[in-house]
Design an enzyme around this catalytic site. Structure first.
Site, PDB file in Angstrom:
ATOM      1  N   ASP A 140      44.757  -8.734 -38.334  1.00  0.00           N
ATOM      2  CA  ASP A 140      43.294  -8.695 -38.271  1.00  0.00           C
ATOM      3  C   ASP A 140      42.787  -8.625 -36.839  1.00  0.00           C
ATOM      4  O   ASP A 140      41.716  -8.068 -36.587  1.00  0.00           O
ATOM      5  CB  ASP A 140      42.656  -9.860 -39.041  1.00  0.00           C
ATOM      6  CG  ASP A 140      43.173 -11.226 -38.638  1.00  0.00           C
ATOM      7  OD1 ASP A 140      44.117 -11.300 -37.832  1.00  0.00           O
ATOM      8  OD2 ASP A 140      42.629 -12.232 -39.136  1.00  0.00           O
ATOM      9  N   CYS A 141      43.538  -9.165 -35.880  1.00  0.00           N
ATOM     10  CA  CYS A 141      43.129  -9.030 -34.479  1.00  0.00           C
ATOM     11  C   CYS A 141      43.187  -7.571 -34.041  1.00  0.00           C
ATOM     12  O   CYS A 141      42.308  -7.088 -33.316  1.00  0.00           O
ATOM     13  CB  CYS A 141      44.027  -9.874 -33.579  1.00  0.00           C
ATOM     14  SG  CYS A 141      43.933 -11.633 -33.920  1.00  0.00           S
TER      15      CYS A 141
END
Length: 735
Positions: free
Chosen positions: A465-466
């Protein structure tokens, strides 16, 4: 924190006064400075007035230290965009020179003790300013009701928290007869003493020489010699679990303990309810307080441990096998250190790797010297004192979200925010990982070229998700007229290539790498205080982030790997739909909890055209949130939701969670602006005259049971929610 107290004891004759020390109970706030070097954030205490004059405090320094920033009061906001403008006027002044933002990433109360034990046993000098402010922080976070400490700052007191933080304070110089220490010791004894601590507590106390190694359940490095095809081989474990188990197993195999000294001899008497020499430590391998036993060991694991202790270790564990196992674990420890420039994955394996290097290579080795320097990366100073962050920061994560919030608010083209956004883009450009690890396959590392880590490029671990939020922020900004294209098309493609490697067979996405082992591995979970730690799992918020990033990417690059992306999104969306519960909710694993996951889930569904008007699923998701709205218009969810899996109402509404719920409803195109307007009115009422919002309850979580702080969320998500409202419903007066 900032009051200087000089304490003297005994008769007031000159000779005795010279022999006694001044005991400084706080440092001077004007001497602390935050240095940010390409995202590496370290605090420095300046010793001279000349140093303080040559390095002035910034507004960010003052803010994080709890000092008056000198930033002006602003005209009261009456409309959503005026509120956003005030918030950005304040928050932009906290931006650091590389373009990112800093903040504490605190909450867990088991991190500092591991570091302090490591400093003590490795003969590492502790700067006096650190010693003072760590003590201040630990005392500030002592439970005022019972005198103990818990797993995290909002948790009930436990043996783990109390035994380890008591020990840390004693190592830092706190006196055993100090009233606060007496209270803590009394509570610890009520809970049965340190023998009732979980596995990690027993490990650290054995390293310190305060427990005997017999009390520690086995951590055999021989597991690292298992062939990769074996279902329980450590390379299949979740990255945090295996990187903690790695140095822990090395140290356990050596049975290394600090030699007894007067202080550790005193701790042997203070931490237990009976004389040290009378304790049968072996009989306490499985002793644990009910307050710590969040994830009880299974009968299967207990059987394995019994076999290892009573059969394997005494009769079958040959010296040649031990040598092979220790040599291989040491090699893997070196790979981790080199691939992260000794920053390491996090603040648990960092001190453990430091200790392993000390044992293997000695106090003056390069590895030990470098680890000593890198420990500063985890430390943060605030008004309460010095704490240890849950990673070496949240730099990439928060910067990506801030960019998105400003773009979503429709303010990216405003000239006054352009310098801030360009600096943020410069930071994301600099922090994208450009190459894979050395010895990637040998180190069991996932590819990382094109990824963004959670914190910094040095830390260097791919996070799904980063990477998704990072590339999304870059695309959003670079496709606005007038912004420089700092990341080439090739580098954006690299990020997408990494995202496409993160999907599991279920269609969901994990955090650091795809799932490598079965959930049945939880039968081997020995940590006791954490759940769901043995393998990677599917996470709705990681999956949804990947979907929204890929949806945005195909708008700008419709022909690149379009078939692969279509397949990925189709499977991911099927997982997101399946992960929705019957009541319309999604369970969140990285934020609290159903509110957090609901925001991401509804955003991802909206990115493929699934909204309130055409989807029963989305309507159920909206209704779940609406049913939880509080009388003042806000939302407030307690961290207990994470532990129990059932929505738990907080006694007070929370600005951050209210913003999450509003974003979720607006992403879903919920047609009635009434509930959203009421919620945003509450948020605006809580905004301070300088544009900031005050810190409220803790926002984040990991492993179900440990909460962690995301202080910048109180700026980022209200900015996004208020801006979205103005774009959709108009910038009408709310106050």
């Amino acid at each position: 924190m900032y009051r200087l107290v000089v304490a003297w004891t005994g008769p007031s004759n000159h000779k005795q006064q010279q022999q006694q020390q001044q005991q400084q109970t706080s440092t001077e706030p004007c001497r602390w400075r935050l240095l940010d070097e390409h995202g590496r954030q370290t605090w420095h205490y300046l010793q001279t007035d000349e140093e303080t004059r040559s390095w002035p405090q910034s507004a960010a320094d003052k803010y994080h230290l709890g000092l008056a920033t000198g930033l002006p009061d602003l005209p009261p906001a009456k409309t959503p965009l005026a509120s956003v403008d005030n918030a950005l006027s304040f928050f932009s002044q906290l931006q650091l020179p590389p373009g990112n933002w800093g903040c504490e990433y605190g909450g867990p109360m088991f991190l500092l003790p591991g570091l302090i034990v490591t400093w003590y046993v490795t003969e590492t000098p502790i700067p006096e300013a650190y010693r003072i402010e760590i003590k201040n922080y630990l005392f500030a976070r002592q439970n005022p009701q019972d005198g103990g400490w818990g797993l995290h700052i909002e948790a009930e007191s436990s043996v783990f928290g109390t035994a380890m933080n008591y020990t840390a304070l004693r190592l830092l110089g706190a006196a055993a007869e100090e009233p606060r220490m007496i209270r803590a010791r009394g509570l610890l004894h009520e809970m049965g003493g340190a023998v009732n601590g979980p596995h990690w507590a027993k490990f650290w106390l054995s390293v310190l020489g305060v427990c005997k190694w017999d009390v520690v359940n086995p951590v055999p490095p021989e597991l690292w010699l298992l062939p990769d095809w074996v279902p329980i081989a450590p390379w299949r474990w979740w990255i945090h679990m295996r990187q903690v188990f790695l140095p822990m197993s090395f140290v356990y195999s050596r049975r290394w303990s600090h030699p007894p000294d007067p202080l550790t001899s005193q701790l042997r008497q203070e931490l237990f309810t009976q004389p040290f020499d009378s304790i049968d430590f072996l009989s306490h391998r499985n002793s644990i307080s009910p307050r710590d036993n969040f994830h009880p060991k299974t009968w299967f694991l207990n059987t394995i441990n019994w076999t290892l202790v009573n059969i394997w270790n005494p009769y079958l564990r040959t010296s040649s096998l031990v040598d092979r196992a220790e040599a291989w674990t040491w090699n893997l420890i070196q790979r981790e250190d080199e691939n992260t420039d000794y920053a390491n994955l996090g603040p648990v394996n960092g001190p453990m790797n430091f200790l392993a290097c000390y044992i293997q290579e000695g106090s003056n080795s390069y590895s030990v010297r470098r680890h000593r320097e890198r420990m500063d990366d985890f430390l943060w100073v605030k008004a309460e004192g010095m704490l240890m962050n849950g990673t070496n920061g949240v730099q990439n994560w928060d910067t990506s979200f801030l960019i998105q919030a400003v773009v979503e608010a429709g303010l990216a083209q405003e000239y006054k925010w352009r310098p801030m956004l360009i600096k943020a883009l410069e930071y994301l450009e600099d922090s994208q990982i450009r190459e894979d690890c050395r010895d990637q396959e040998v180190s069991y590392r996932h590819p990382r070229k094109g990824a963004w880590a959670f914190s910094t490029k040095d830390q260097g671990y791919t996070v799904s998700d980063c990477t998704a939020e990072g590339v999304k922020a870059v695309m959003m900004l670079q496709n606005i007229s007038g912004f420089p294209r700092m990341l080439s098309e090739e580098r954006i493609h690299d990020a997408i290539d990494i995202l496409l490697t993160m999907q599991n067979a279920s269609g969901g996405c994990s955090s650091y790498e795809p799932t490598r082992g079965s959930e049945y591995m939880e039968y081997l979970n020995a940590a006791e205080v954490f759940g769901r730690i043995m393998v990677e799992y599917d996470y709705p918020e990681c999956t949804t982030a990947c979907v929204t990033a890929l949806s945005l990417f195909t708008q700008h690059y419709p022909n690149y790997r379009k078939d692969d992306i279509a397949v990925f999104k189709g499977r991911a969306l099927a997982y997101i739909r399946k992960a929705q519960r019957a009541d319309g909710s999604w369970y969140g694993s990285w934020g609290i909890c159903f509110t957090y996951a609901g925001m991401f889930a509804l955003e991802s569904l909206a990115s493929v055209g699934e909204i309130y008007s055409n989807s029963e699923r989305v309507r159920r998701g909206c209704q779940f949130l609406l049913d939880k709205q509080m009388d003042d218009g806000g939302w407030g969810e307690n961290y207990r939701s994470c532990e129990t899996g059932v929505y738990s109402q907080h006694e007070n509404s929370q600005v951050v969670q209210t913003a999450w719920a509003c974003i979720a409803l607006m992403e879903a195109e919920y047609p009635d602006k009434g509930p959203i307007e009421k919620a945003l009115t509450m948020i605006m009422k809580r905004q301070q005259v300088n544009g900031e919002w005050l810190q409220e309850a803790i926002e984040g979580v990991f492993n179900k049971s440990c909460m962690i702080s995301y202080p910048n969320y109180k700026f980022i998500f209200p900015i996004k929610a208020l801006g979205m409202f103005a774009k959709r419903f108009g910038n009408d007066r709310l106050l």
